[in-house]
Enzyme design. Structure first.
Site, short mmCIF file in Angstrom:
data_model
loop_
_atom_site.label_atom_id
_atom_site.label_comp_id
_atom_site.label_asym_id
_atom_site.label_seq_id
_atom_site.Cartn_x
_atom_site.Cartn_y
_atom_site.Cartn_z
N HIS A 165 -1.11 1.37 16.37
CA HIS A 165 -1.39 0.23 17.26
C HIS A 165 -0.36 0.16 18.39
O HIS A 165 0.23 -0.89 18.67
CB HIS A 165 -1.40 -1.08 16.46
CG HIS A 165 -2.40 -1.10 15.35
ND1 HIS A 165 -3.75 -1.21 15.57
CD2 HIS A 165 -2.25 -1.00 14.00
CE1 HIS A 165 -4.40 -1.19 14.41
NE2 HIS A 165 -3.51 -1.05 13.45
N ARG B 183 0.83 -1.20 0.00
CA ARG B 183 0.00 0.00 0.00
C ARG B 183 0.88 1.26 0.00
O ARG B 183 2.05 1.22 0.34
CB ARG B 183 -0.92 0.01 1.22
CG ARG B 183 -2.04 -0.99 1.17
CD ARG B 183 -2.80 -1.06 2.48
NE ARG B 183 -2.02 -1.70 3.54
CZ ARG B 183 -2.46 -1.87 4.80
NH1 ARG B 183 -3.66 -1.43 5.14
NH2 ARG B 183 -1.70 -2.47 5.70
N ASP C 93 -3.01 -6.92 15.31
CA ASP C 93 -2.36 -5.60 15.41
C ASP C 93 -2.45 -5.04 16.81
O ASP C 93 -1.57 -4.29 17.24
CB ASP C 93 -3.01 -4.61 14.44
CG ASP C 93 -2.37 -4.64 13.05
OD1 ASP C 93 -1.16 -4.87 12.98
OD2 ASP C 93 -3.09 -4.46 12.06
N TYR D 204 -1.20 4.24 10.74
CA TYR D 204 -1.62 3.23 11.70
C TYR D 204 -0.46 2.98 12.65
O TYR D 204 0.68 2.79 12.22
CB TYR D 204 -1.99 1.92 10.99
CG TYR D 204 -3.30 1.97 10.25
CD1 TYR D 204 -4.50 2.22 10.93
CD2 TYR D 204 -3.36 1.75 8.88
CE1 TYR D 204 -5.71 2.26 10.25
CE2 TYR D 204 -4.57 1.78 8.20
CZ TYR D 204 -5.73 2.05 8.88
OH TYR D 204 -6.93 2.09 8.22
N LYS E 47 1.61 1.88 7.49
CA LYS E 47 1.89 1.07 8.66
C LYS E 47 2.89 1.76 9.58
O LYS E 47 3.58 2.69 9.20
CB LYS E 47 2.44 -0.30 8.25
CG LYS E 47 1.40 -1.19 7.59
CD LYS E 47 0.21 -1.47 8.50
CE LYS E 47 0.57 -2.35 9.68
NZ LYS E 47 -0.60 -2.59 10.58
N GLU F 133 -6.06 4.63 13.69
CA GLU F 133 -7.05 3.75 14.31
C GLU F 133 -7.71 4.32 15.55
O GLU F 133 -8.67 3.74 16.07
CB GLU F 133 -6.42 2.39 14.65
CG GLU F 133 -5.48 2.37 15.84
CD GLU F 133 -4.05 2.78 15.49
OE1 GLU F 133 -3.20 2.73 16.39
OE2 GLU F 133 -3.79 3.16 14.33
#
Length: 381
Positions: free
Chosen positions: A102, A21, A276, A100, A81, A124
């Site tokens: 996490h 991505r 995740d 993201y 990520k 998120e």
């Protein structure tokens, strides 16, 4: 801000295992440029998603050769990520990272962001007043749907599974699919599993949510109120278990114990989409697209931490659709003003100037939590 008062935006190539991505499409670059911002895109950043460097250049981006130069030259870093270990040192004090993260499942990264003085905003945990997580939802939709595809694949005998066709055939029952959690992941997983003809059980603690799912989903669907006894019985009879539990910003609770997994038949499959955030299945541990499965008590475990990276064209378009407006807010107004204007974006801020501003992250590692307002006041002072 740059010399003009506007922002230099960096789009590095993702280097996590088989992560294809990219955080911004050429169309998104055009929006940043239209607002007067400079956009640095690493060479080949979009190739995995089907976007060429020429398309980025045509949209107004400056293509940068080296990974580290994107970080060095940008004030706002847009990723997909979380940074991997080799990227920790590329982030500098005063930079803003929007991706993201996490963090509640990643103490080394959390401490690196604290020590680096980075402003870290997590896709998120951006949250609307309704409780909706607008930047997580599209990837949860992708992962939920993918969980059934990959589960069906690993159930094949040639892959080490029980040798079952998910939907069965006339005269032969389909597989039993148990989905833990009736949120976005669970709903999308159920839609796919039902469409393939499987027998589906959705477990959730919210009976109103179960009532809604019962009314809107059709097929071989069963809804079950969550308790330990019910989960244990369902897991024992399951051919495929999907973990789809989420507590925004916090570690996922372990709702399926190792003892429960041990009761499953050999060749059954577990797909923990919650990995995740640490996973909701006790035997789950992070895996990669290069090495996606492992066995515990004869049960195949698929716990890839970036599942949507396997379908990057779909995922990049879906992700950029929702992240672009927030990225523009940050670029147009700067962090302090952007979060003041938008409480949903403010909820996305996890770390600022060495302080943890998200309670779920602080609780996960026993760190001090300061409110975002308090930290912003300190920074302003």
């Amino acid at each position: 801000m740059g010399e003009t008062g506007l922002m230099i935006v960096g789009v590095p190539k993702e280097i996590k295992d088989r992560e294809n991505r990219v955080s911004v499409t050429p169309g998104g670059v055009g929006e940043y440029v239209t607002h007067g911002h400079r956009v640095l895109v690493e060479r080949d950043a979009g190739t995995g998603s089907g976007f060429s460097d020429e398309e980025f250049i045509a949209a107004g981006a400056e293509v940068v050769e080296r990974h580290e130069d994107v970080f060095a030259g940008a004030e706002l870093i847009l990723k997909v990520k979380e940074p991997v270990l080799g990227e920790y040192g590329l982030l500098g004090r005063g930079q803003t990272l929007f991706t993201y993260l996490h963090l509640a499942a990643d103490e080394p990264l959390t401490r690196a962001l604290i020590d680096g003085g980075v402003t870290a905003i997590a896709y998120e945990t951006v949250q609307l007043p309704s409780g909706v997580l607008p930047l997580l939802t599209p990837m949860s939709e992708v992962a939920g749907r993918m969980s059934i595809q990959v589960g069906a694949h690993w159930l094949e005998r040639t892959q080490g599974g029980r040798g079952m066709l998910l939907g069965g055939v006339p005269g032969v029952p389909g597989a039993n699919v148990v989905i833990i959690g009736g949120g976005v992941v669970g709903t999308n997983a159920a839609q796919m599993a039902l469409g393939m003809g499987a027998n589906v059980w959705i477990v959730d603690r919210n009976v109103e949510r179960l009532r809604f799912l019962d009314q809107t989903l059709h097929g071989r669907l069963h809804t079950v109120a969550s308790n330990r006894h019910a989960v244990a019985a369902l897991v024992e009879a399951a051919d495929l278990v999907i973990g789809g539990v989420l507590i925004a910003g916090a570690k996922a609770p372990k709702l399926v114990s190792a003892g429960m997994v041990a009761t499953m038949r050999a060749g059954s499959v577990v797909v923990d989409v919650a990995i995740d955030q640490g996973g909701c299945i006790e035997t789950a541990r992070p895996t990669s697209h290069s090495d996606p499965v492992y066995l515990v008590d004869g049960v195949l475990h698929y716990c890839v931490t970036n599942m949507p990276g396997a379908v990057p064209r779909t995922s990049t378009l879906a992700l950029s659709n929702v992240t672009l407006p927030y990225g523009l807010e940050l670029a147009n107004h700067g962090v302090a003003e952007a979060v003041r204007r938008d409480p949903a974006l403010a909820r996305g801020v996890n770390v600022v100037a060495g302080h943890v501003t998200h309670p779920g992250v602080a609780d996960a590692f026993g760190l001090v939590h300061l409110s975002l307002d308090a930290v912003m006041s300190l920074v302003a002072a």
